[in-house]
Write a protein that holds these residues in place. Structure first.
Motif, PDB file in Angstrom:
ATOM      1  N   TRP A  22      -3.082  23.250  17.091  1.00  0.00           N
ATOM      2  CA  TRP A  22      -4.354  22.605  16.720  1.00  0.00           C
ATOM      3  C   TRP A  22      -4.151  21.117  16.442  1.00  0.00           C
ATOM      4  CZ3 TRP A  22      -7.749  25.167  18.749  1.00  0.00           C
ATOM      5  CH2 TRP A  22      -7.971  26.529  18.546  1.00  0.00           C
ATOM      6  N   PHE A  23      -2.996  20.719  15.939  1.00  0.00           N
ATOM      7  CA  PHE A  23      -2.753  19.293  15.686  1.00  0.00           C
ATOM      8  C   PHE A  23      -2.754  18.526  17.005  1.00  0.00           C
ATOM      9  CE2 PHE A  23      -0.101  15.556  15.272  1.00  0.00           C
ATOM     10  CZ  PHE A  23      -0.590  14.975  14.098  1.00  0.00           C
ATOM     11  N   TRP A  79     -16.109  14.301  13.757  1.00  0.00           N
ATOM     12  CA  TRP A  79     -15.006  13.968  12.866  1.00  0.00           C
ATOM     13  C   TRP A  79     -14.626  15.172  12.003  1.00  0.00           C
ATOM     14  CZ3 TRP A  79     -11.109  10.951  12.384  1.00  0.00           C
ATOM     15  CH2 TRP A  79     -11.119   9.675  12.944  1.00  0.00           C
ATOM     16  N   ALA A  80     -15.628  15.904  11.531  1.00  0.00           N
ATOM     17  CA  ALA A  80     -15.341  17.088  10.708  1.00  0.00           C
ATOM     18  C   ALA A  80     -14.545  18.119  11.505  1.00  0.00           C
ATOM     19  CB  ALA A  80     -16.647  17.702  10.195  1.00  0.00           C
ATOM     20  N   VAL A  90     -10.572  31.616  16.932  1.00  0.00           N
ATOM     21  CA  VAL A  90      -9.468  32.253  16.207  1.00  0.00           C
ATOM     22  C   VAL A  90      -8.666  31.152  15.518  1.00  0.00           C
ATOM     23  CG1 VAL A  90      -7.508  33.817  16.344  1.00  0.00           C
ATOM     24  CG2 VAL A  90      -9.346  33.995  18.026  1.00  0.00           C
ATOM     25  N   PRO A  91      -8.730  31.054  14.182  1.00  0.00           N
ATOM     26  CA  PRO A  91      -7.998  29.984  13.478  1.00  0.00           C
ATOM     27  C   PRO A  91      -6.499  30.014  13.735  1.00  0.00           C
ATOM     28  CG  PRO A  91      -9.604  31.019  12.026  1.00  0.00           C
ATOM     29  CD  PRO A  91      -9.543  31.855  13.259  1.00  0.00           C
ATOM     30  N   GLN A  92      -5.934  31.224  13.830  1.00  0.00           N
ATOM     31  CA  GLN A  92      -4.497  31.365  14.107  1.00  0.00           C
ATOM     32  C   GLN A  92      -4.354  32.284  15.327  1.00  0.00           C
ATOM     33  OE1 GLN A  92      -2.173  33.062  10.943  1.00  0.00           O
ATOM     34  NE2 GLN A  92      -0.228  32.325  11.765  1.00  0.00           N
ATOM     35  N   PRO A  93      -4.440  31.726  16.540  1.00  0.00           N
ATOM     36  CA  PRO A  93      -4.471  32.584  17.731  1.00  0.00           C
ATOM     37  C   PRO A  93      -3.210  33.393  17.955  1.00  0.00           C
ATOM     38  CG  PRO A  93      -4.270  30.261  18.342  1.00  0.00           C
ATOM     39  CD  PRO A  93      -4.542  30.298  16.874  1.00  0.00           C
ATOM     40  N   PHE A  94      -2.062  32.853  17.570  1.00  0.00           N
ATOM     41  CA  PHE A  94      -0.805  33.563  17.766  1.00  0.00           C
ATOM     42  C   PHE A  94      -0.079  33.666  16.431  1.00  0.00           C
ATOM     43  CE2 PHE A  94      -1.757  31.223  21.666  1.00  0.00           C
ATOM     44  CZ  PHE A  94      -1.797  32.260  22.579  1.00  0.00           C
ATOM     45  N   VAL A  95       0.561  34.802  16.209  1.00  0.00           N
ATOM     46  CA  VAL A  95       1.289  35.000  14.966  1.00  0.00           C
ATOM     47  C   VAL A  95       2.660  35.587  15.291  1.00  0.00           C
ATOM     48  CG1 VAL A  95       0.217  37.279  14.622  1.00  0.00           C
ATOM     49  CG2 VAL A  95       1.254  36.092  12.686  1.00  0.00           C
ATOM     50  N   LEU A 114      -9.393  20.870  12.551  1.00  0.00           N
ATOM     51  CA  LEU A 114      -8.277  21.220  13.431  1.00  0.00           C
ATOM     52  C   LEU A 114      -6.949  20.759  12.839  1.00  0.00           C
ATOM     53  CD1 LEU A 114      -9.710  20.435  16.993  1.00  0.00           C
ATOM     54  CD2 LEU A 114      -9.336  22.673  15.952  1.00  0.00           C
ATOM     55  N   PHE A 115      -6.934  19.557  12.277  1.00  0.00           N
ATOM     56  CA  PHE A 115      -5.709  19.086  11.625  1.00  0.00           C
ATOM     57  C   PHE A 115      -5.326  20.001  10.470  1.00  0.00           C
ATOM     58  CE2 PHE A 115      -6.495  14.462  13.087  1.00  0.00           C
ATOM     59  CZ  PHE A 115      -5.805  14.713  14.263  1.00  0.00           C
TER      60      PHE A 115
END
Length: 494
Positions: free
Chosen positions: A306-307, A290-291, A350-355, A296-297
């Protein structure tokens, strides 16, 4: 067909081969045997019982309740498994999509060649499609082979085709038997990521080595760029990469392999990481799962994908089913393997894979180091001699562009000057020309190196030295992209 009494006796005899049975409880859902644990432990006897009953379409589980050890036996409907035709069809389709929508697409984006050219298809296959398929295929075969070692039936990999830039959504296998114990759960779950990880590292290193030969890309270019993980950044330290560079398709395949490893190791639901977490933590894995979904949300604020991924985990189930034997704990060596899996997750995620780095269509002249160039410096030329000027034009926009580069002589041609492009180079491919206007296609954030030859006239009707100026102009045929102009002051000497 056995009678109910005969079936109970047959099952009791099977259980009694491996355990001492002192009681039998009959319920609508299962037949429960009260047993005493052997002095040597329950792992071996229970696994032998499982291998005896599962082929007969019975599923045994072992639990400890109120101080008693219970073996529950349930009947399972006979499964009808499809052949390998679906696997084969999906594999063929995925090979085609990863060849054209993955390899050829990425090589065309890297080199500037047409996507359906022999070079894009061939080099794209060699440097992207084959390495990525190897990472994904070996990942799934790791699961498959370890499952066979534990006598757990599993399907061959199902590959999933997709659209650019990868050409595939990955692959998965279907487990067709329940997992016998925590040891098997850990080994089957972690085997795929470890194998894929082991292949992704040399692929990434080779790709980064090839990236060092790439032409510099201005850091202020626009488009969408990948973000490196901790491990990818550490591997990049082994190579003299400029602050901004064109990532070789082989390095992108390695990045994808590492990123896929991280996704699979998320400790949620029935992902590989969910298997590992369930083996390590038992029922407490539910809270970790759950965590992970909630995290991810939260991360969807930085990357919307991620959502979707968290929602899919939620729909498929956050809770991981227990193995048939959830009593036996892991030995220290497997606990260490589980910890290694957690470390791999941390260094590859990677929390933000694409920027996004912009969206304006524009062109820009640069010197060979990637610095913006508005005026070509220090051009001196004697009468009846030539000078070769070398510079680059960069497409800083988010998409491929047709680029037209032309010389604006400012009447110097009337005085006998000859100004012609002699060659241009895109992605390592050199094209010879001899004209004052050239046209080519540039991918997003890629550039072309131009050779411009300036030849002075035989005579000059004015006192020398004298400085004259011409321009080089770059634009797109539709005129929408912001054009670029390069002033070239020339000092004429005798």
């Amino acid at each position: 067909m056995l009678s109910a009494e005969a079936e109970v006796e047959s099952l009791r005899d099977s259980v009694a081969k491996h355990f001492e049975v002192y009681g039998v409880l009959v319920t609508p859902l299962a037949l429960t045997f009260q047993i005493r644990a052997p002095a040597a432990g329950i792992d071996g006897p229970f696994d032998a019982l499982r291998q005896e009953l599962v082929p007969k379409d019975y599923i045994p589980t072992i639990t400890q309740e109120r101080g008693e050890i219970l073996v529950h036996v349930q009947r399972r409907p006979k499964a009808r498994f499809a052949g390998v035709q679906v696997n084969l069809i999906l594999l063929i389709v995925t090979v085609l999509t990863i060849l054209f929508f993955g390899g050829a697409w990425n090589w065309a984006d890297y080199s500037g060649k047409p996507i359906l050219s022999a070079e894009s298809i061939g080099y794209g296959a060699a440097f992207f499609s084959v390495p990525l398929l190897a990472i994904l295929g070996c990942h799934e075969m790791g699961h498959y082979l370890v499952a066979k070692r534990y006598h757990v039936r599993a399907s061959l990999p199902f590959f999933l085709p997709s659209i650019p830039p990868l050409g595939t959504l990955g692959a998965f296998i279907s487990m067709r038997d329940p997992i016998p114990n925590r040891r098997a759960l850990l080994d089957i779950g972690v085997s795929g990521p470890l194998v894929g990880f082991a292949i992704a590292i040399p692929v990434t290193l080779a790709g980064l080595a090839l990236s060092t030969a790439s032409a510099p890309v201005a850091a202020t270019g626009v488009g969408e760029a990948i973000q490196p993980s901790i491990l990818f950044s550490l591997l990049s330290l082994f190579f003299p990469l400029p602050s901004s560079y064109a990532l070789h398709p082989l390095a992108f395949a390695g990045w994808v392999g590492l990123f896929v490893t991280a996704i699979n190791l998320l400790p949620a639901g029935q992902l590989d990481g969910g298997h590992v977490a369930r083996a390590l933590l038992g029922r407490r894995q539910f809270y970790i799962s759950w965590a992970a979904v909630l995290i991810l949300f939260g991360l969807s604020a930085f990357y919307p994908g991620w959502f979707i991924f968290g929602f899919l985990i939620l729909m498929l189930g956050v809770r991981h089913p227990p193995p048939l034997n959830d009593i036996s704990r892991l030995d220290p060596s497997r606990m260490l393997v589980g910890i290694v899996a957690v470390v791999i997750l941390l260094v590859t995620f990677v929390p933000q894979p694409f920027v996004a780095v912009g969206n304006e269509r524009a062109l820009r002249f640069e010197d060979l180091s990637g610095s913006v160039l508005s005026e070509y410096p220090n051009v001196t030329i004697a009468l009846n001699s030539s000078r070769l000027l070398v510079f680059a034009v960069n497409n800083t926009g988010p998409a491929r562009e047709n680029v037209v580069v032309s010389v604006r002589p400012n009447n110097l041609d009337r005085f006998g000057f000859v100004i012609r492009f002699t060659a241009y180079e895109i992605g390592g491919t050199n094209v010879s020309v001899n004209r004052d206007t050239i046209e080519f296609r540039l991918n997003a954030s890629h550039g072309a190196i131009l050779d411009l030859e300036v030849t002075a006239p035989l005579t000059w009707g004015k006192p020398l030295p004298e400085t004259v100026t011409f321009q080089v102009h770059a634009a797109t045929p539709d005129g929408v992209a912001t054009p670029a102009d390069l002033d070239v002051p020339v000092q004429v000497t005798s």
